[in-house]
Design a protein around this motif. Structure first.
Motif, PDB file in Angstrom:
ATOM      1  N   UNK A 106       0.816  -1.226   0.000  1.00 37.03           N
ATOM      2  CA  UNK A 106       0.000   0.000   0.000  1.00 37.03           C
ATOM      3  C   UNK A 106       0.850   1.276   0.000  1.00 37.03           C
ATOM      4  N   UNK A 107       1.953   1.296   0.724  1.00 35.06           N
ATOM      5  CA  UNK A 107       2.826   2.476   0.727  1.00 35.06           C
ATOM      6  C   UNK A 107       3.421   2.722  -0.661  1.00 35.06           C
ATOM      7  N   UNK A 108       3.840   1.658  -1.338  1.00 36.18           N
ATOM      8  CA  UNK A 108       4.391   1.802  -2.690  1.00 36.18           C
ATOM      9  C   UNK A 108       3.328   2.268  -3.680  1.00 36.18           C
ATOM     10  N   UNK A 109       2.096   1.814  -3.507  1.00 38.25           N
ATOM     11  CA  UNK A 109       0.994   2.285  -4.355  1.00 38.25           C
ATOM     12  C   UNK A 109       0.871   3.793  -4.234  1.00 38.25           C
ATOM     13  N   UNK A 110       0.882   4.281  -3.007  1.00 37.04           N
ATOM     14  CA  UNK A 110       0.758   5.720  -2.758  1.00 37.04           C
ATOM     15  C   UNK A 110       1.909   6.495  -3.408  1.00 37.04           C
ATOM     16  N   UNK A 111       3.101   5.937  -3.382  1.00 37.95           N
ATOM     17  CA  UNK A 111       4.279   6.589  -3.971  1.00 37.95           C
ATOM     18  C   UNK A 111       4.244   6.609  -5.499  1.00 37.95           C
ATOM     19  N   UNK A 112       3.753   5.531  -6.130  1.00 35.57           N
ATOM     20  CA  UNK A 112       3.834   5.373  -7.583  1.00 35.57           C
ATOM     21  C   UNK A 112       2.650   5.948  -8.362  1.00 35.57           C
ATOM     22  N   UNK A 113       1.481   6.030  -7.741  1.00 33.64           N
ATOM     23  CA  UNK A 113       0.267   6.375  -8.484  1.00 33.64           C
ATOM     24  C   UNK A 113      -0.185   7.805  -8.245  1.00 33.64           C
ATOM     25  N   UNK A 114      -0.820   8.381  -9.275  1.00 32.38           N
ATOM     26  CA  UNK A 114      -1.502   9.660  -9.103  1.00 32.38           C
ATOM     27  C   UNK A 114      -2.607   9.477  -8.062  1.00 32.38           C
ATOM     28  N   UNK A 115      -2.943  10.527  -7.300  1.00 31.51           N
ATOM     29  CA  UNK A 115      -3.952  10.399  -6.245  1.00 31.51           C
ATOM     30  C   UNK A 115      -5.291   9.821  -6.719  1.00 31.51           C
ATOM     31  N   UNK A 116      -5.731  10.153  -7.925  1.00 33.12           N
ATOM     32  CA  UNK A 116      -7.019   9.672  -8.426  1.00 33.12           C
ATOM     33  C   UNK A 116      -7.041   8.153  -8.579  1.00 33.12           C
ATOM     34  N   UNK A 117      -5.876   7.529  -8.745  1.00 39.12           N
ATOM     35  CA  UNK A 117      -5.798   6.076  -8.894  1.00 39.12           C
ATOM     36  C   UNK A 117      -5.371   5.398  -7.596  1.00 39.12           C
ATOM     37  N   UNK A 118      -4.484   6.011  -6.847  1.00 39.20           N
ATOM     38  CA  UNK A 118      -4.062   5.437  -5.563  1.00 39.20           C
ATOM     39  C   UNK A 118      -5.250   5.297  -4.619  1.00 39.20           C
ATOM     40  N   UNK A 119      -6.156   6.266  -4.639  1.00 45.28           N
ATOM     41  CA  UNK A 119      -7.302   6.217  -3.732  1.00 45.28           C
ATOM     42  C   UNK A 119      -8.199   5.022  -4.036  1.00 45.28           C
ATOM     43  N   UNK A 120      -8.272   4.604  -5.294  1.00 43.14           N
ATOM     44  CA  UNK A 120      -9.082   3.429  -5.651  1.00 43.14           C
ATOM     45  C   UNK A 120      -8.521   2.179  -4.983  1.00 43.14           C
TER      46      UNK A 120
END
Length: 142
Positions: A106-120
């Motif tokens: 989950x931390x890596x998702x937050x780092x790699x993705x734009x907010x509109x996609x990380x939130x999904x």
């Protein structure tokens, strides 16, 4: 009703392994990191679309567990329905649509993705479905 707004419906799968890592792709067309997904085809159920899109983009077969959110890209009129899934087979494989396929924390998702996609992805880890709007990158306040 020629002036009626037109919307596209997409589906995405948030595939979570037993160790909590999440399946994501780096798209070939724009190099962005996103959960696997795409446009729902006519005559296809939501679950069929999720299974097809995840397999096409990653090589992973999934079982669809539940709807976790509805998201609207306001400028493009795209409504995305996002489902939590669990992997049932296959190996992560790059495809014509995905440059890289990875299992991220989950931390890596937050780092790699734009907010509109990380939130999904992060919404899919909670027990309550969400509905949100975005401009393609950033969330828009409701």
């Amino acid at each position: 009703m020629a002036d009626a707004p037109k919307h596209s419906v997409s589906v995405a799968g948030i595939v979570v392994r037993d160790d909590g890592r999440i399946l994501v792709i780096q798209r070939r067309d724009n190099s962005h990191w996103e959960p696997p997904g795409g446009v729902l085809e006519l005559g296809e159920t939501f679950e069929q679309g999720v299974r097809r899109e995840v397999a096409e983009e990653t090589g992973i077969a999934v079982e669809v567990e539940r709807l976790t959110g509805a998201y609207k890209n306001l400028p493009r009129g795209i409504v995305a329905l996002v489902f939590r899934c669990r992997p049932t087979g296959g190996e992560p494989t790059s495809t014509d649509e995905s440059r890289h396929v990875e299992w991220l924390t989950p931390d890596e998702v937050h780092e790699h993705m734009d907010p509109a996609y990380a939130v999904r992805v992060l919404d899919a880890l909670s027990d309550t479905p969400s509905s949100r709007a975005h401009d393609g990158v950033q969330l828009v306040a409701s």
